[in-house]
Motif scaffolding. Sequence first.
Motif, mmCIF file in Angstrom:
data_model
loop_
_atom_site.group_PDB
_atom_site.id
_atom_site.type_symbol
_atom_site.label_atom_id
_atom_site.label_comp_id
_atom_site.label_asym_id
_atom_site.label_seq_id
_atom_site.Cartn_x
_atom_site.Cartn_y
_atom_site.Cartn_z
ATOM 1 N N GLY A 176 21.331 17.012 -3.331
ATOM 2 C CA GLY A 176 20.978 18.428 -3.812
ATOM 3 C C GLY A 176 19.887 18.693 -4.127
ATOM 4 O O GLY A 176 18.717 18.104 -3.646
ATOM 5 N N LEU A 177 19.781 19.895 -4.740
ATOM 6 C CA LEU A 177 18.206 20.212 -5.311
ATOM 7 C C LEU A 177 17.876 19.710 -6.854
ATOM 8 O O LEU A 177 18.707 19.881 -7.608
ATOM 9 C CB LEU A 177 18.340 21.604 -5.308
ATOM 10 N N VAL A 178 16.880 19.078 -6.829
ATOM 11 C CA VAL A 178 16.438 18.681 -8.227
ATOM 12 C C VAL A 178 14.909 18.784 -8.311
ATOM 13 O O VAL A 178 14.094 19.100 -7.532
ATOM 14 C CB VAL A 178 16.567 17.292 -8.258
ATOM 15 N N ARG A 234 21.805 10.419 -7.924
ATOM 16 C CA ARG A 234 22.383 9.232 -7.451
ATOM 17 C C ARG A 234 23.227 9.563 -6.244
ATOM 18 O O ARG A 234 24.195 10.545 -6.007
ATOM 19 C CB ARG A 234 23.225 8.524 -8.657
ATOM 20 N N LEU A 235 22.938 9.015 -4.928
ATOM 21 C CA LEU A 235 23.439 9.133 -3.747
ATOM 22 C C LEU A 235 24.446 8.018 -3.700
ATOM 23 O O LEU A 235 24.360 6.951 -4.206
ATOM 24 C CB LEU A 235 22.460 9.022 -2.738
ATOM 25 N N SER A 236 25.675 8.563 -2.956
ATOM 26 C CA SER A 236 26.785 7.491 -2.587
ATOM 27 C C SER A 236 26.722 7.430 -1.293
ATOM 28 O O SER A 236 26.675 8.414 -0.122
ATOM 29 C CB SER A 236 28.002 7.757 -3.418
ATOM 30 N N CYS A 237 27.453 6.439 -0.827
ATOM 31 C CA CYS A 237 27.869 6.020 0.671
ATOM 32 C C CYS A 237 29.014 5.351 0.775
ATOM 33 O O CYS A 237 29.166 4.050 0.319
ATOM 34 C CB CYS A 237 26.746 5.404 1.448
ATOM 35 N N ALA A 238 30.080 5.875 0.938
ATOM 36 C CA ALA A 238 31.431 5.293 1.002
ATOM 37 C C ALA A 238 31.867 4.973 2.667
ATOM 38 O O ALA A 238 31.529 5.586 3.607
ATOM 39 C CB ALA A 238 32.505 6.387 0.775
ATOM 40 N N GLN A 287 21.097 15.792 2.244
ATOM 41 C CA GLN A 287 20.087 16.514 1.954
ATOM 42 C C GLN A 287 19.759 16.358 0.540
ATOM 43 O O GLN A 287 20.596 16.751 -0.419
ATOM 44 C CB GLN A 287 20.031 18.048 2.531
ATOM 45 N N VAL A 288 18.239 15.830 0.286
ATOM 46 C CA VAL A 288 17.956 15.794 -0.940
ATOM 47 C C VAL A 288 16.534 16.646 -0.926
ATOM 48 O O VAL A 288 15.617 16.483 -0.312
ATOM 49 C CB VAL A 288 17.375 14.322 -1.552
ATOM 50 N N SER A 306 15.064 7.920 -9.417
ATOM 51 C CA SER A 306 14.608 8.595 -10.398
ATOM 52 C C SER A 306 13.182 8.899 -10.154
ATOM 53 O O SER A 306 12.458 8.587 -9.128
ATOM 54 C CB SER A 306 14.699 7.982 -11.584
ATOM 55 N N SER A 307 12.296 9.658 -11.283
ATOM 56 C CA SER A 307 11.006 10.074 -11.052
ATOM 57 C C SER A 307 10.854 10.724 -9.583
ATOM 58 O O SER A 307 9.815 10.367 -8.995
ATOM 59 C CB SER A 307 9.938 9.022 -11.279
ATOM 60 N N LEU A 308 11.703 11.420 -9.203
ATOM 61 C CA LEU A 308 11.571 12.287 -7.978
ATOM 62 C C LEU A 308 10.293 13.099 -7.803
ATOM 63 O O LEU A 308 9.997 13.685 -8.633
ATOM 64 C CB LEU A 308 12.744 12.898 -7.549
ATOM 65 N N LYS A 309 9.984 12.949 -6.734
ATOM 66 C CA LYS A 309 8.672 13.718 -6.206
ATOM 67 C C LYS A 309 8.895 14.656 -5.052
ATOM 68 O O LYS A 309 9.795 14.480 -4.383
ATOM 69 C CB LYS A 309 7.477 12.655 -5.884
ATOM 70 N N PRO A 310 8.313 15.921 -4.815
ATOM 71 C CA PRO A 310 8.545 16.508 -3.715
ATOM 72 C C PRO A 310 8.408 15.908 -2.227
ATOM 73 O O PRO A 310 8.915 16.145 -1.523
ATOM 74 C CB PRO A 310 7.307 17.715 -3.686
ATOM 75 N N GLU A 311 7.594 14.731 -2.176
ATOM 76 C CA GLU A 311 7.713 14.172 -1.039
ATOM 77 C C GLU A 311 8.869 13.480 -0.953
ATOM 78 O O GLU A 311 8.895 12.710 0.268
ATOM 79 C CB GLU A 311 6.118 13.282 -0.994
ATOM 80 N N ASP A 312 9.744 13.395 -1.902
ATOM 81 C CA ASP A 312 10.964 12.538 -1.553
ATOM 82 C C ASP A 312 11.917 13.361 -0.811
ATOM 83 O O ASP A 312 13.074 13.001 -0.453
ATOM 84 C CB ASP A 312 11.603 12.044 -2.650
ATOM 85 N N THR A 313 11.775 14.904 -0.650
ATOM 86 C CA THR A 313 12.491 15.705 0.047
ATOM 87 C C THR A 313 12.789 15.054 1.411
ATOM 88 O O THR A 313 11.789 15.001 2.232
ATOM 89 C CB THR A 313 11.700 16.985 0.335
#
Length: 123
Positions: free
Chosen positions: A10-12, A19-23, A118-119, A84-91
């Motif tokens: 999502g957008l943050v 938190r991402l999940s993978c089922a 998408q993050v 956590s501590s997400l940065k724009p470069e984590d997009t």
Amino acid sequence: QVQLVESGGGLVQAGGSLRLSCAASGRTFSSYAMGWFRQAPGKERELLAGISRSGGTTYYTDSVKGRFTISRDNAKNTVYLQMSSLKPEDTAVYYCALSVTGRLTFHYEYSNWGQGTQVTVSS
């Protein structure tokens, strides 16, 4: 064949958390080591983190060490990536994948990619 489905993107805002999940489908999830990757536009897919079959061993690339945590719940056939501590470069689009060999640290060990989630991190 194991199929993987990612969710939780999502957008943050910068500094926030997701938190991402993978089922995973099938009853052999605990037979595989798992990993999380991401791919930003114009860049190659990057291995971020890996976790062993039991969850007792983890690997992180330097760019996310201390900010991201990989975990798994074998009873739920799910692997997670707490960011956590997400940065724009984590997009990026984030993917999970499995490692049949159990090795965690090499990109080529992984296969069975999910469709990605998408993050987007805003500044």
